[in-house]
Design a protein around this motif. Structure first.
Motif, PDB file in Angstrom:
ATOM      1  N   ASP A 144       0.830  -1.193   0.000  1.00 46.31           N
ATOM      2  CA  ASP A 144       0.000   0.000   0.000  1.00 46.31           C
ATOM      3  C   ASP A 144       0.872   1.254   0.000  1.00 46.31           C
ATOM      4  O   ASP A 144       1.794   1.387   0.812  1.00 46.31           O
ATOM      5  CB  ASP A 144      -0.903  -0.009   1.228  1.00 46.31           C
ATOM      6  CG  ASP A 144      -1.967   1.067   1.178  1.00 46.31           C
ATOM      7  OD1 ASP A 144      -2.926   0.905   0.419  1.00 46.31           O
ATOM      8  OD2 ASP A 144      -1.816   2.083   1.889  1.00 46.31           O
ATOM      9  N   GLY A 145       0.600   2.157  -0.930  1.00 46.29           N
ATOM     10  CA  GLY A 145       1.334   3.413  -1.008  1.00 46.29           C
ATOM     11  C   GLY A 145       2.522   3.394  -1.952  1.00 46.29           C
ATOM     12  O   GLY A 145       3.065   4.462  -2.273  1.00 46.29           O
ATOM     13  N   ASP A 146       2.954   2.228  -2.386  1.00 52.44           N
ATOM     14  CA  ASP A 146       4.052   2.163  -3.352  1.00 52.44           C
ATOM     15  C   ASP A 146       3.627   2.836  -4.655  1.00 52.44           C
ATOM     16  O   ASP A 146       2.452   2.807  -5.037  1.00 52.44           O
ATOM     17  CB  ASP A 146       4.449   0.714  -3.636  1.00 52.44           C
ATOM     18  CG  ASP A 146       5.241   0.079  -2.499  1.00 52.44           C
ATOM     19  OD1 ASP A 146       5.616   0.811  -1.563  1.00 52.44           O
ATOM     20  OD2 ASP A 146       5.471  -1.140  -2.552  1.00 52.44           O
ATOM     21  N   VAL A 147       4.594   3.423  -5.346  1.00 51.23           N
ATOM     22  CA  VAL A 147       4.326   4.122  -6.598  1.00 51.23           C
ATOM     23  C   VAL A 147       5.141   3.491  -7.717  1.00 51.23           C
ATOM     24  O   VAL A 147       6.358   3.307  -7.588  1.00 51.23           O
ATOM     25  CB  VAL A 147       4.655   5.623  -6.496  1.00 51.23           C
ATOM     26  CG1 VAL A 147       4.428   6.315  -7.839  1.00 51.23           C
ATOM     27  CG2 VAL A 147       3.812   6.282  -5.411  1.00 51.23           C
TER      28      VAL A 147
ATOM     29  N   SER B 215       2.032   8.436 -12.882  1.00 44.95           N
ATOM     30  CA  SER B 215       2.371   7.644 -11.702  1.00 44.95           C
ATOM     31  C   SER B 215       1.198   6.751 -11.335  1.00 44.95           C
ATOM     32  O   SER B 215       0.033   7.122 -11.498  1.00 44.95           O
ATOM     33  CB  SER B 215       2.735   8.544 -10.511  1.00 44.95           C
ATOM     34  OG  SER B 215       1.626   9.322 -10.107  1.00 44.95           O
TER      35      SER B 215
ATOM     36  N   THR C 118      -0.192   4.587  -8.178  1.00 45.02           N
ATOM     37  CA  THR C 118      -0.067   4.360  -6.736  1.00 45.02           C
ATOM     38  C   THR C 118      -0.865   3.127  -6.332  1.00 45.02           C
ATOM     39  O   THR C 118      -2.034   2.976  -6.694  1.00 45.02           O
ATOM     40  CB  THR C 118      -0.579   5.587  -5.955  1.00 45.02           C
ATOM     41  OG1 THR C 118       0.177   6.737  -6.331  1.00 45.02           O
ATOM     42  CG2 THR C 118      -0.446   5.372  -4.458  1.00 45.02           C
ATOM     43  N   VAL C 119      -0.226   2.262  -5.563  1.00 44.83           N
ATOM     44  CA  VAL C 119      -0.843   1.010  -5.128  1.00 44.83           C
ATOM     45  C   VAL C 119      -1.732   1.254  -3.919  1.00 44.83           C
ATOM     46  O   VAL C 119      -1.327   1.892  -2.939  1.00 44.83           O
ATOM     47  CB  VAL C 119       0.247  -0.026  -4.772  1.00 44.83           C
ATOM     48  CG1 VAL C 119      -0.385  -1.305  -4.204  1.00 44.83           C
ATOM     49  CG2 VAL C 119       1.103  -0.344  -5.996  1.00 44.83           C
ATOM     50  N   LEU C 120      -2.958   0.754  -3.983  1.00 42.43           N
ATOM     51  CA  LEU C 120      -3.872   0.738  -2.841  1.00 42.43           C
ATOM     52  C   LEU C 120      -4.148  -0.716  -2.500  1.00 42.43           C
ATOM     53  O   LEU C 120      -4.646  -1.472  -3.338  1.00 42.43           O
ATOM     54  CB  LEU C 120      -5.196   1.436  -3.183  1.00 42.43           C
ATOM     55  CG  LEU C 120      -5.145   2.860  -3.738  1.00 42.43           C
ATOM     56  CD1 LEU C 120      -6.569   3.340  -4.048  1.00 42.43           C
ATOM     57  CD2 LEU C 120      -4.467   3.801  -2.756  1.00 42.43           C
TER      58      LEU C 120
ATOM     59  N   ILE D 174      -5.086   0.282  -8.428  1.00 39.02           N
ATOM     60  CA  ILE D 174      -4.022   1.153  -8.916  1.00 39.02           C
ATOM     61  C   ILE D 174      -4.622   2.521  -9.230  1.00 39.02           C
ATOM     62  O   ILE D 174      -5.443   2.663 -10.137  1.00 39.02           O
ATOM     63  CB  ILE D 174      -3.352   0.567 -10.175  1.00 39.02           C
ATOM     64  CG1 ILE D 174      -2.830  -0.857  -9.924  1.00 39.02           C
ATOM     65  CG2 ILE D 174      -2.235   1.489 -10.650  1.00 39.02           C
ATOM     66  CD1 ILE D 174      -1.713  -0.947  -8.908  1.00 39.02           C
TER      67      ILE D 174
ATOM     68  N   THR E 171      -2.320   8.939 -11.856  1.00 38.87           N
ATOM     69  CA  THR E 171      -2.241  10.383 -12.015  1.00 38.87           C
ATOM     70  C   THR E 171      -1.393  10.711 -13.235  1.00 38.87           C
ATOM     71  O   THR E 171      -0.354  10.083 -13.460  1.00 38.87           O
ATOM     72  CB  THR E 171      -1.606  11.035 -10.765  1.00 38.87           C
ATOM     73  OG1 THR E 171      -2.412  10.739  -9.621  1.00 38.87           O
ATOM     74  CG2 THR E 171      -1.486  12.540 -10.925  1.00 38.87           C
TER      75      THR E 171
ATOM     76  N   ARG F 205       0.641  13.760 -14.424  1.00 42.83           N
ATOM     77  CA  ARG F 205       1.103  15.045 -13.906  1.00 42.83           C
ATOM     78  C   ARG F 205       1.179  16.128 -14.979  1.00 42.83           C
ATOM     79  O   ARG F 205       1.326  17.314 -14.648  1.00 42.83           O
ATOM     80  CB  ARG F 205       2.461  14.865 -13.230  1.00 42.83           C
ATOM     81  CG  ARG F 205       2.391  14.067 -11.920  1.00 42.83           C
ATOM     82  CD  ARG F 205       3.732  14.076 -11.196  1.00 42.83           C
ATOM     83  NE  ARG F 205       4.778  13.452 -11.983  1.00 42.83           N
ATOM     84  CZ  ARG F 205       5.023  12.143 -11.987  1.00 42.83           C
ATOM     85  NH1 ARG F 205       4.284  11.342 -11.224  1.00 42.83           N
ATOM     86  NH2 ARG F 205       5.987  11.640 -12.719  1.00 42.83           N
TER      87      ARG F 205
ATOM     88  N   PRO G  70      -5.547  12.595  -8.827  1.00 39.78           N
ATOM     89  CA  PRO G  70      -5.714  11.336  -9.560  1.00 39.78           C
ATOM     90  C   PRO G  70      -6.798  11.460 -10.627  1.00 39.78           C
ATOM     91  O   PRO G  70      -7.780  12.193 -10.452  1.00 39.78           O
ATOM     92  CB  PRO G  70      -6.101  10.336  -8.472  1.00 39.78           C
ATOM     93  CG  PRO G  70      -6.715  11.164  -7.383  1.00 39.78           C
ATOM     94  CD  PRO G  70      -5.969  12.469  -7.411  1.00 39.78           C
TER      95      PRO G  70
END
Length: 246
Positions: A93-96, A103, A105-107, A119, A122, A124, A130
């Motif tokens: 959790d929270g890894d990008v 990007s 981000t793992v949930l 996942i 985003t 940028r 997101p």
């Protein structure tokens, strides 16, 4: 941003190619069947596949994630909670996962299975907020994923209740890109429309609207559809357990 959606009918499921066109960095989510269409789509978009992501250890089909990763020279990504017996990039959790200007981000969203991840993506170049979320079999259009394929139905439902609350905290405009649609054995009231938004599901997805945990568990364990044929064997094969036992 590059995004391509692949709809499958046997088994019913949805896969995705996404990433940064400007920096030619892409990823595939939940690939099913022949790996060539993903390789060709990436080539057509001028992208290299850096990651192949399975949102969970599937029970309805044999994953081609590792085969695609090997063919593309990519990293195969699975939750660190999966406990699989082969080399992979275990994420928490929270890894990008970096993909140029995009990007991912793992949930960690357990419930359908204990290791399930979503996942959150985003771009940028457009905004810091997101844009969309790949929800696998946690949140689908019109329903949530069944909870008894890798745990007891009640325990899975309790985990899913907490995961659903996290997804509800996302802005209403965030698009929902699920891993299945109508006809899948992993849900009960699935829509034939293969995408939605958090706000729409909060208003019109019956399971997603329930705020009381006990009521939610009762709802999720009622009317459980028949399990996919050989679900336990398929999960074992996808986790490498079957090969280890051979």
């Amino acid at each position: 941003m590059i995004l391509r959606q692949f709809l499958h009918s046997d088994p019913v499921g949805i896969s995705y190619l996404f990433g940064c066109g400007g920096q030619a960095a892409g990823a595939v989510v939940d690939p099913v069947g022949d790996i060539q269409p993903y390789l060709q789509a990436a080539d057509n978009a001028g992208m290299r596949i850096h990651f192949v992501i399975d949102t969970h250890v599937h029970a309805d089909h044999l994953s081609v994630g590792r085969a695609l990763a090997a063919a593309a020279g990519a990293e195969y990504v699975l939750s660190a909670e999966a406990g699989v017996s082969f080399p992979h990039k275990g994420v928490r959790d929270g890894d990008v996962l970096p993909l140029g200007n995009v990007s991912a981000t793992v949930l960690h969203t357990p419930g359908h299975t204990p290791e399930h991840i979503c996942i959150l993506v985003t771009d940028r170049t457009r905004a810091d907020e997101p844009w969309f979320v790949f929800t696998g079999h946690t949140l689908m259009v019109g329903d949530l994923g069944r909870t008894e394929l890798a745990a007891s139905a009640e325990e899975g439902a309790r985990q899913l209740f907490k995961s659903v609350r996290r997804l509800k905290e996302l802005p209403d405009y965030v698009e929902v890109l699920p891993g299945a649609y109508a006809g899948s054995v992993c849900g009960r009231r699935l829509s034939g429309k293969p995408s939605s938004a958090i706000g729409f599901e909060k208003r019109h997805n019956q399971a997603f609207t329930i705020e009381d945990e006990a009521e939610f568990v009762r709802f999720m364990v009622a009317e459980i559809p028949p399990a996919p044929p050989e679900a336990a064997k398929i999960r074992a094969a996808n986790s490498g357990a079957a090969a280890a036992a051979a």
